[in-house]
Design a protein around this motif. Sequence first.
Motif, PDB file in Angstrom:
ATOM      1  N   GLU A  13       0.810  -1.224   0.000  1.00 55.23           N
ATOM      2  CA  GLU A  13       0.000   0.000   0.000  1.00 55.23           C
ATOM      3  C   GLU A  13       0.846   1.278   0.000  1.00 55.23           C
ATOM      4  O   GLU A  13       0.316   2.370   0.173  1.00 55.23           O
ATOM      5  N   PHE A  14       2.152   1.144  -0.185  1.00 58.85           N
ATOM      6  CA  PHE A  14       3.055   2.293  -0.160  1.00 58.85           C
ATOM      7  C   PHE A  14       2.780   3.198  -1.369  1.00 58.85           C
ATOM      8  O   PHE A  14       2.897   2.769  -2.512  1.00 58.85           O
ATOM      9  N   GLN A  15       2.432   4.434  -1.107  1.00 51.34           N
ATOM     10  CA  GLN A  15       2.167   5.431  -2.151  1.00 51.34           C
ATOM     11  C   GLN A  15       3.467   6.184  -2.425  1.00 51.34           C
ATOM     12  O   GLN A  15       3.741   7.225  -1.815  1.00 51.34           O
ATOM     13  N   SER A  46       5.039  -2.254  -4.057  1.00 52.21           N
ATOM     14  CA  SER A  46       5.471  -0.924  -4.509  1.00 52.21           C
ATOM     15  C   SER A  46       6.641  -0.470  -3.653  1.00 52.21           C
ATOM     16  O   SER A  46       6.748  -0.862  -2.489  1.00 52.21           O
ATOM     17  N   GLY A  47       7.511   0.367  -4.220  1.00 45.33           N
ATOM     18  CA  GLY A  47       8.630   0.829  -3.407  1.00 45.33           C
ATOM     19  C   GLY A  47       9.583   1.746  -4.122  1.00 45.33           C
ATOM     20  O   GLY A  47       9.385   2.110  -5.279  1.00 45.33           O
ATOM     21  N   ILE A  48      10.628   2.097  -3.392  1.00 40.88           N
ATOM     22  CA  ILE A  48      11.696   2.941  -3.913  1.00 40.88           C
ATOM     23  C   ILE A  48      13.049   2.355  -3.518  1.00 40.88           C
ATOM     24  O   ILE A  48      13.163   1.651  -2.514  1.00 40.88           O
ATOM     25  N   GLU A  81       7.779   5.734   8.905  1.00 39.84           N
ATOM     26  CA  GLU A  81       6.444   5.943   9.470  1.00 39.84           C
ATOM     27  C   GLU A  81       5.372   6.200   8.409  1.00 39.84           C
ATOM     28  O   GLU A  81       4.195   6.348   8.743  1.00 39.84           O
ATOM     29  N   THR A  82       5.757   6.210   7.135  1.00 40.75           N
ATOM     30  CA  THR A  82       4.802   6.432   6.055  1.00 40.75           C
ATOM     31  C   THR A  82       3.839   5.251   5.961  1.00 40.75           C
ATOM     32  O   THR A  82       4.258   4.090   5.986  1.00 40.75           O
ATOM     33  N   VAL A  83       2.573   5.565   5.852  1.00 45.25           N
ATOM     34  CA  VAL A  83       1.543   4.522   5.730  1.00 45.25           C
ATOM     35  C   VAL A  83       1.866   3.639   4.525  1.00 45.25           C
ATOM     36  O   VAL A  83       2.163   4.139   3.435  1.00 45.25           O
ATOM     37  N   GLY A  84       1.827   2.343   4.740  1.00 42.90           N
ATOM     38  CA  GLY A  84       2.048   1.388   3.665  1.00 42.90           C
ATOM     39  C   GLY A  84       3.456   0.836   3.590  1.00 42.90           C
ATOM     40  O   GLY A  84       3.689  -0.167   2.910  1.00 42.90           O
ATOM     41  N   VAL A  85       4.428   1.461   4.266  1.00 43.78           N
ATOM     42  CA  VAL A  85       5.798   0.945   4.231  1.00 43.78           C
ATOM     43  C   VAL A  85       5.894  -0.261   5.164  1.00 43.78           C
ATOM     44  O   VAL A  85       5.630  -0.164   6.356  1.00 43.78           O
ATOM     45  N   GLU A  86       6.251  -1.392   4.583  1.00 44.30           N
ATOM     46  CA  GLU A  86       6.396  -2.638   5.340  1.00 44.30           C
ATOM     47  C   GLU A  86       7.840  -3.106   5.365  1.00 44.30           C
ATOM     48  O   GLU A  86       8.317  -3.606   6.364  1.00 44.30           O
ATOM     49  N   GLY A  87       8.527  -2.963   4.252  1.00 42.94           N
ATOM     50  CA  GLY A  87       9.938  -3.326   4.159  1.00 42.94           C
ATOM     51  C   GLY A  87      10.789  -2.076   4.195  1.00 42.94           C
ATOM     52  O   GLY A  87      10.486  -1.096   3.509  1.00 42.94           O
TER      53      GLY A  87
END
Length: 132
Positions: A13-15, A46-48, A81-87
């Motif tokens: 869910e990472f935007q 999703s990611g960077i 702390e961003t919503v959706g960041v899991e890794g």
Amino acid sequence: MASACVLRASGDEFQTAEFLRESSFEPVNVFQKGERKAASRTWNTSGITVNVSEADAFEEQVGDAIAFIETNYAELQRLKETVGVEGFELDFGVNGKDSFIQSYVFTSELTRLAGEISLALEISIYAGGIAA
């Protein structure tokens, strides 16, 4: 590509675009869940990816990573702390050696800094001296 250390943050869910709008980070890769990764594969999250060090030597990568964390501490906390960041990890790429054993040690300073912001540490060993 030569050995390198990168920061990677990802999650279903990472935007990424929303985070990057207000970020000082300049990613070398931005990927979205479901987008084509290769001819027959898609991204499953999703990611960077942000370059932290271009050094070949693991010890130099560690020093660069410490400087990166110290310089970008507040932004790293915001990313975590961003919503959706899991890794959320630093990936140290090293070239495989033709030897019986290959070992690397993270300094206590790096593990302390990484632990403060729940940043995982990973080592990717590339066979044949090819790191990506």
